[in-house]
Design an enzyme around this catalytic site. Sequence first.
Site, PDB file in Angstrom:
ATOM      1  N   GLY A  49       0.859  -1.185   0.000  1.00  0.00           N
ATOM      2  CA  GLY A  49       0.000   0.000   0.000  1.00  0.00           C
ATOM      3  C   GLY A  49       0.886   1.222   0.000  1.00  0.00           C
ATOM      4  O   GLY A  49       2.009   1.165  -0.502  1.00  0.00           O
ATOM      5  N   GLU A  50       0.408   2.322   0.565  1.00  0.00           N
ATOM      6  CA  GLU A  50       1.243   3.511   0.703  1.00  0.00           C
ATOM      7  C   GLU A  50       1.769   3.580   2.127  1.00  0.00           C
ATOM      8  O   GLU A  50       0.998   3.748   3.070  1.00  0.00           O
ATOM      9  CB  GLU A  50       0.439   4.782   0.361  1.00  0.00           C
ATOM     10  N   SER A  51       3.082   3.479   2.284  1.00  0.00           N
ATOM     11  CA  SER A  51       3.651   3.444   3.641  1.00  0.00           C
ATOM     12  C   SER A  51       3.381   4.749   4.383  1.00  0.00           C
ATOM     13  O   SER A  51       3.164   4.742   5.595  1.00  0.00           O
ATOM     14  CB  SER A  51       5.147   3.156   3.572  1.00  0.00           C
ATOM     15  N   CYS A  81       6.504  -4.902   0.397  1.00  0.00           N
ATOM     16  CA  CYS A  81       6.570  -3.571  -0.221  1.00  0.00           C
ATOM     17  C   CYS A  81       6.451  -2.468   0.842  1.00  0.00           C
ATOM     18  O   CYS A  81       7.404  -2.226   1.577  1.00  0.00           O
ATOM     19  CB  CYS A  81       5.512  -3.446  -1.317  1.00  0.00           C
ATOM     20  N   ARG A 110      12.843   4.021  -0.673  1.00  0.00           N
ATOM     21  CA  ARG A 110      11.482   3.995  -1.224  1.00  0.00           C
ATOM     22  C   ARG A 110      11.514   4.227  -2.731  1.00  0.00           C
ATOM     23  O   ARG A 110      12.356   4.974  -3.223  1.00  0.00           O
ATOM     24  CB  ARG A 110      10.623   5.099  -0.596  1.00  0.00           C
ATOM     25  N   ILE A 139       6.043  -3.204  -7.578  1.00  0.00           N
ATOM     26  CA  ILE A 139       5.216  -2.038  -7.911  1.00  0.00           C
ATOM     27  C   ILE A 139       5.699  -0.827  -7.123  1.00  0.00           C
ATOM     28  O   ILE A 139       5.543  -0.776  -5.904  1.00  0.00           O
ATOM     29  CB  ILE A 139       3.735  -2.339  -7.609  1.00  0.00           C
ATOM     30  N   ARG A 140       6.315   0.127  -7.830  1.00  0.00           N
ATOM     31  CA  ARG A 140       6.931   1.277  -7.144  1.00  0.00           C
ATOM     32  C   ARG A 140       7.665   0.778  -5.896  1.00  0.00           C
ATOM     33  O   ARG A 140       7.547   1.339  -4.813  1.00  0.00           O
ATOM     34  CB  ARG A 140       5.863   2.322  -6.762  1.00  0.00           C
ATOM     35  N   HIS A 180       5.425  -8.406  -4.163  1.00  0.00           N
ATOM     36  CA  HIS A 180       4.075  -8.723  -3.675  1.00  0.00           C
ATOM     37  C   HIS A 180       3.686 -10.173  -3.965  1.00  0.00           C
ATOM     38  O   HIS A 180       2.953 -10.426  -4.919  1.00  0.00           O
ATOM     39  CB  HIS A 180       3.046  -7.827  -4.385  1.00  0.00           C
ATOM     40  N   GLU A 182       1.500 -11.750  -2.596  1.00  0.00           N
ATOM     41  CA  GLU A 182       0.041 -11.837  -2.423  1.00  0.00           C
ATOM     42  C   GLU A 182      -0.710 -11.601  -3.733  1.00  0.00           C
ATOM     43  O   GLU A 182      -1.905 -11.882  -3.820  1.00  0.00           O
ATOM     44  CB  GLU A 182      -0.432 -10.853  -1.341  1.00  0.00           C
TER      45      GLU A 182
END
Lengths: 232, 301
Positions: A49-51, A81, A110, A139-140, A180, A182
């Site tokens: 997600g977004e940390s 991630c 990051r 992903i990023r 990821h 998942e």
Amino acid sequence: MTPPTIGVLALQGDVREHLAALRATGAEARPVRRPGELAEVDGLVLPGGESTTMAKLAARFGMLQPLRDAVRAGLPAYGSCAGMILLADTVLDAPADQETIGGLDVTVRRNAFGRQVDSFETEVQLAGVPGPPLHAVFIRAPWVEEAGPAVEVLGRVEGGPADGKIVAVRQGRLVATSFHPELTGDTRVHALFVELVREVVELVPGARAMRARDHASSAGAGADAGSEGRTS
Amino acid sequence: MSLNHSEPTGTGTDRVKRGMAEQLKGGVIMDVVTPEQAKIAEDAGAVAVMALERVPADIRVEGGIARMSDPDMIEGIIGAVSIPVMAKARIGHFVEAQVLQALGVDYVDESEVLTPADEAHHIVKSAFTVPFVCGATDLGEALRRISEGAAMIRSKGEAGTGNVVEATRHMRAIRAGIKRLGTLDETELFVAAKELRAPYDLVAEVARTGALPVVLFTAGGIATPADAAMMMQLGAQGVFVGSGIFKSGDPAQRAAAIVQATTFFDDPSVIAKVSRGLGEAMVGINVSTLPESEQYAKRGW
């Protein structure tokens, strides 16, 4: 033997995919948003997600300190991630005020591979994961720039501009991947983590009950665990 | 299982595009027009920002042709924050999308809020490395966009009005469409595909899984924490907020409140708490008083 209960931090991110992957390995999985819920799990997954968002929400809802305390007290945790960033002791290329849970003696960069147009899929061979290489989705994604002496490197990127970069690590009861698992349906990384949690539960059978008791006494008699620490 | 080694590798794959949207779930994406606003959004806990020149409320007031934003402005915003940056291209304007990809934006919104550039064709989104989000008013429209390569869907709502009624209609329509497919047998699915004007394979997939194959957000008219939580309870996996934040009295506090209400969408005590003392919400527009030419949800097909 009863399966271990594993929480997924559900403040934001791909929570559902982690819950599904954990259940597929035979664990009991549940979302965790509040300190009372954290006290009732044997292990915790920090999702993708977004940390920055997760850290801010954790701080606002009184979850950051309980998370730090739990990890320090030996709660097994796996981060993918953004979850890797949250477990890192040091983060590069983050907003100045970004907080983490910490515990992993690593420096993580990051968005290390670039922006979304640079996000990619590749094969990564992981130490401790039997069978063919994992199909890894970045992903990023962050990478581990430096790892302390107690950190075991489980996997690196092979080939391409990021050749040799560390993307999977373990230190004691903490595991983290830049990618990821998942998202792929391959549950081998989750199985590795569930096995780790199972070993800890057998080693320290009363750990969860102790955390729950500590939480109940610190929350105070009659206090609703759900509303603890809420601030605006 | 993915032990299959014929799986695609490299950049711009469906999984990387759709997976990016999975990471945004449970989050709030905020419209911003300056680097300063982008910082406020990031500090409030936004999962991404949408860079644009004018928020929809101002586009409505000022009129004229609304286009892709100035590249300098987009780069300024990319430089100001560490969270993903999205930007809007006009419907059908594939060159605007090419420019946005070249600038390094993380997601392109092929958006009805801008003036459409093509009256018949949407962008062929599968041809790009950058992923796209598109608006939809019902299931058929969502599936048509996905077949063109959209990696994320949002309701259209009626942007810039502060009125959530259209977003509600679209969320309910998409959800009802998905439920209905689940009740049909194989023969009926062929007819359903025809009625939905969507590819049979996608229709059959939705019937089997009971969900869209991509993440579904909501957008259009969300102005309060309760609006955001209502959309989440209606099945949205996250929220776009446009004019609702920076057209309100206290943007930083409202932004943080909407973020918290989105995470705790099923806990009214949290929504009540964060809804206090937010100051003025944006002034709303009643959608039924808008002339048809100004109804954005009718743009796109």
